[in-house]
Structures are given as C-alpha cells and as structure tokens.
Design a protein around this motif. Structure first.
Motif, mmCIF file in Angstrom:
data_model
loop_
_atom_site.group_PDB
_atom_site.id
_atom_site.type_symbol
_atom_site.label_atom_id
_atom_site.label_comp_id
_atom_site.label_asym_id
_atom_site.label_seq_id
_atom_site.Cartn_x
_atom_site.Cartn_y
_atom_site.Cartn_z
ATOM 1 N N TYR A 111 0.863 -1.183 0.000
ATOM 2 C CA TYR A 111 0.000 0.000 0.000
ATOM 3 C C TYR A 111 0.901 1.236 0.000
ATOM 4 C CZ TYR A 111 1.095 0.822 4.932
ATOM 5 O OH TYR A 111 1.756 1.064 6.114
ATOM 6 N N GLY A 112 0.353 2.358 -0.409
ATOM 7 C CA GLY A 112 1.136 3.588 -0.410
ATOM 8 C C GLY A 112 1.629 3.970 -1.788
ATOM 9 N N TRP A 113 2.437 5.035 -1.818
ATOM 10 C CA TRP A 113 2.942 5.595 -3.065
ATOM 11 C C TRP A 113 4.463 5.639 -3.050
ATOM 12 C CZ3 TRP A 113 -0.568 10.220 -1.649
ATOM 13 C CH2 TRP A 113 -1.902 9.892 -1.914
ATOM 14 N N ARG A 114 5.023 5.762 -4.244
ATOM 15 C CA ARG A 114 6.465 6.006 -4.404
ATOM 16 C C ARG A 114 6.646 7.393 -4.959
ATOM 17 N NH1 ARG A 114 11.057 7.096 -3.596
ATOM 18 N NH2 ARG A 114 12.884 6.103 -4.541
ATOM 19 N N ASN A 115 7.340 8.241 -4.215
ATOM 20 C CA ASN A 115 7.606 9.605 -4.647
ATOM 21 C C ASN A 115 9.033 9.950 -4.271
ATOM 22 O OD1 ASN A 115 7.698 12.685 -4.343
ATOM 23 N ND2 ASN A 115 5.707 12.390 -5.311
ATOM 24 N N GLN A 116 9.856 10.177 -5.279
ATOM 25 C CA GLN A 116 11.267 10.452 -5.030
ATOM 26 C C GLN A 116 11.480 11.837 -4.426
ATOM 27 O OE1 GLN A 116 13.404 9.793 -8.670
ATOM 28 N NE2 GLN A 116 12.972 7.592 -8.723
ATOM 29 N N PHE A 117 10.653 12.801 -4.823
ATOM 30 C CA PHE A 117 10.843 14.171 -4.330
ATOM 31 C C PHE A 117 10.603 14.255 -2.827
ATOM 32 C CE2 PHE A 117 9.313 18.468 -3.433
ATOM 33 C CZ PHE A 117 10.362 19.224 -3.942
ATOM 34 N N PHE A 118 9.544 13.591 -2.345
ATOM 35 C CA PHE A 118 9.224 13.620 -0.921
ATOM 36 C C PHE A 118 9.791 12.418 -0.167
ATOM 37 C CE2 PHE A 118 5.773 16.117 -2.881
ATOM 38 C CZ PHE A 118 5.884 17.285 -2.144
ATOM 39 N N THR A 119 10.573 11.562 -0.842
ATOM 40 C CA THR A 119 11.178 10.371 -0.240
ATOM 41 C C THR A 119 10.096 9.509 0.411
ATOM 42 O OG1 THR A 119 13.082 11.790 0.254
ATOM 43 C CG2 THR A 119 13.150 9.566 1.098
ATOM 44 N N ILE A 120 9.135 9.088 -0.403
ATOM 45 C CA ILE A 120 8.039 8.248 0.052
ATOM 46 C C ILE A 120 8.160 6.886 -0.623
ATOM 47 C CG2 ILE A 120 5.545 7.972 0.132
ATOM 48 C CD1 ILE A 120 5.320 11.006 -0.006
ATOM 49 N N PHE A 121 7.997 5.832 0.171
ATOM 50 C CA PHE A 121 8.083 4.472 -0.352
ATOM 51 C C PHE A 121 6.811 3.712 -0.001
ATOM 52 C CE2 PHE A 121 12.373 5.886 0.538
ATOM 53 C CZ PHE A 121 13.085 5.532 -0.593
ATOM 54 N N PRO A 122 6.284 2.902 -0.921
ATOM 55 C CA PRO A 122 5.166 2.023 -0.556
ATOM 56 C C PRO A 122 5.639 0.951 0.412
ATOM 57 C CG PRO A 122 5.949 1.522 -2.771
ATOM 58 C CD PRO A 122 6.682 2.752 -2.344
ATOM 59 N N ASN A 123 4.750 0.525 1.273
ATOM 60 C CA ASN A 123 5.091 -0.455 2.294
ATOM 61 C C ASN A 123 4.671 -1.844 1.835
ATOM 62 O OD1 ASN A 123 5.949 -1.598 4.672
ATOM 63 N ND2 ASN A 123 4.234 -0.860 5.901
ATOM 64 N N ALA A 124 5.612 -2.761 1.730
ATOM 65 C CA ALA A 124 5.316 -4.134 1.309
ATOM 66 C C ALA A 124 4.552 -4.858 2.410
ATOM 67 C CB ALA A 124 6.604 -4.880 0.987
ATOM 68 N N VAL A 125 3.544 -5.620 1.992
ATOM 69 C CA VAL A 125 2.703 -6.349 2.944
ATOM 70 C C VAL A 125 2.903 -7.855 2.827
ATOM 71 C CG1 VAL A 125 0.330 -6.794 3.671
ATOM 72 C CG2 VAL A 125 0.996 -4.496 2.949
ATOM 73 N N SER A 126 3.007 -8.360 1.594
ATOM 74 C CA SER A 126 3.187 -9.793 1.411
ATOM 75 C C SER A 126 3.891 -10.054 0.089
ATOM 76 C CB SER A 126 1.837 -10.528 1.443
ATOM 77 O OG SER A 126 1.040 -10.145 0.339
ATOM 78 N N ILE A 127 4.485 -11.235 -0.023
ATOM 79 C CA ILE A 127 5.188 -11.656 -1.234
ATOM 80 C C ILE A 127 4.753 -13.080 -1.556
ATOM 81 C CG2 ILE A 127 7.429 -12.180 -2.268
ATOM 82 C CD1 ILE A 127 8.651 -10.037 -0.486
ATOM 83 N N LYS A 128 4.398 -13.293 -2.820
ATOM 84 C CA LYS A 128 3.974 -14.615 -3.256
ATOM 85 C C LYS A 128 4.519 -14.887 -4.648
ATOM 86 C CE LYS A 128 -0.170 -17.392 -4.193
ATOM 87 N NZ LYS A 128 -1.667 -17.391 -4.224
ATOM 88 N N ARG A 129 5.149 -16.029 -4.830
ATOM 89 C CA ARG A 129 5.699 -16.372 -6.139
ATOM 90 C C ARG A 129 4.581 -16.686 -7.130
ATOM 91 N NH1 ARG A 129 11.465 -19.557 -5.775
ATOM 92 N NH2 ARG A 129 12.343 -18.391 -4.015
#
Length: 223
Positions: free
Chosen positions: A121-139
């Motif tokens: 969830y969340g956004w990626r924005n380089q200017f404001f140094t924002i990263f989405p937060n990983a919740v789960s990983i599935k192959r």
C-alpha cells in the motif's frame, strides 16, 4: 454559487480517491533484485512512515528494511518493509523480519528470473522520499499472470453500499423533517405577506377616504 458547489464536491471526491488509492492494497508483479537494511532519518514526511513505537526505535532515526525490485518492462521500484502494528492502515502487519527473509529468498537475476506478486500500500515519490510499504510476497508463474483484486472489490462494494444507505437515510430524513419544515416556513411567510397586503390595502382605504374628505373641503366655495 453552482461553481462553488461543484468545486467542493470535486475536491471532496479527489480527497476520497487519494485516501483510498493510498490505503487500499495494490499488487505488483516484479522481480526482486536486492534487499537492504538502511538507517533512515524520519523528517517532515513522517506521516508516510510507520509509527516509531511499531518498530524497535523510539527516535526519528531508525533502521528500515527495503526491497528493490524490477517490473517486467525494466522499470525499477523500491519498497519499504515496516510493521504497521495496530495502527493505520489496518493491515496489522508484524512480520517485517519474516517478509524480509522471503524477499531475500526470492532475489533473482535477469538470466533466471523469479517473478513474485508483491502486495503493498502507499505511493512512491522520489521528491518527498516516500516508499510504498510491502505487505506480502507470493511467487507466481510469470510476469503475465492475471490477479483479481478481490479484497478491493469487496471493500469498495461495501463502501458503495454504505454510501447508498446513508443517501437513502438522508433523503428520508429530508422528506419527513426538512421539507415539511420548509413548507411550514413558506406558508408562514405567505400568511405574513397576505396580512401585510391586507393591512396595506386597509391603510390605502383609510388614507384615501381622508384624502377625499380633505379634497371635498378644499372644493367647497367660501362664503
């Protein structure tokens, strides 16, 4: 006034859309190329990071897990891996260490890619140094796999149902309470206007009679 009304509803719709787009889970099909643990100084953008009490640090500077990934088209993406605890958004995530281990196991190269469905969830924005937060990983089988966002469909359907019920309640409340009150006010004003018109007519009659009486005295010849 109509433009102000539409501007208000447009701004409200934009805020609601932005809130839902940031909060609801999204799934990316990516290839993980690396993981790292980075010291981060939380600044003015602290609203886009997890609360300090969720992790192990109590200051504005703490260690944060990161996952580096690549989309099938070659575009890169970086995710943070932080616990959400019991805060907002309500993902109740407390397995950031285990998720980081999963990400390390899924690291692959371009020659022998391993594709995963990374939910976040969340956004990626380089200017404001924002990263989405990983919740789960599935192959997954490959980069062309199709995933149906059932959770988002259920949540949005529920919200639409809630809004529909709120609108129905409001319309019934307006029909039973507000509209009759407005009609009573309108009838009261009509009665006041009618009484004012009647009083004005009576005043005109009195002044007319007085004026006619004075005119009759002026028209009499003097002896």
């Amino acid at each position: 006034m109509r433009y102000v009304k539409w501007g208000f509803w447009l701004m409200l719709a934009t805020l609601v859309f932005g809130f839902l787009h940031y909060t609801l889970p999204q799934t990316d099909i990516v290839r993980i190329v690396g993981t790292e643990n980075r010291r981060v100084d939380i600044g003015d953008n602290s609203i886009f990071w997890s609360r300090a009490e969720v992790g192990m640090a109590n200051s504005t500077s703490r260690d944060v897990f990161f996952i580096n990934a690549v989309y099938p088209n070659g575009r890169t993406m970086e995710y943070r891996n932080e616990d959400t605890g019991w805060g907002w958004p309500p993902y109740f995530k407390i397995n950031s260490f285990g998720l980081q281990t999963q990400a390390k196991e899924a690291v692959s190269t371009d020659a022998a890619p391993v594709w995963v469905a990374l939910r976040h969830y969340g956004w990626r924005n380089q200017f404001f140094t924002i990263f989405p937060n990983a919740v789960s990983i599935k192959r997954v089988a490959g980069p062309d796999v199709t995933l149906i966002p059932w959770l988002n469909i259920v949540i949005l359907t529920f919200l639409a149902f809630v809004l529909f019920m709120i609108r129905r309640v409001w319309l019934q409340f307006r029909e039973r309470t507000i509209d009759p009150a407005l009609e009573d006010v309108a009838e009261t004003w009509d009665a006041v206007d009618a009484r004012a018109d009647a009083a004005r007519d009576r005043a005109k009659g009195v002044f007319g009679s007085l004026w006619a009486w004075l005119a009759s005295w002026r028209s009499k010849p003097r002896k």
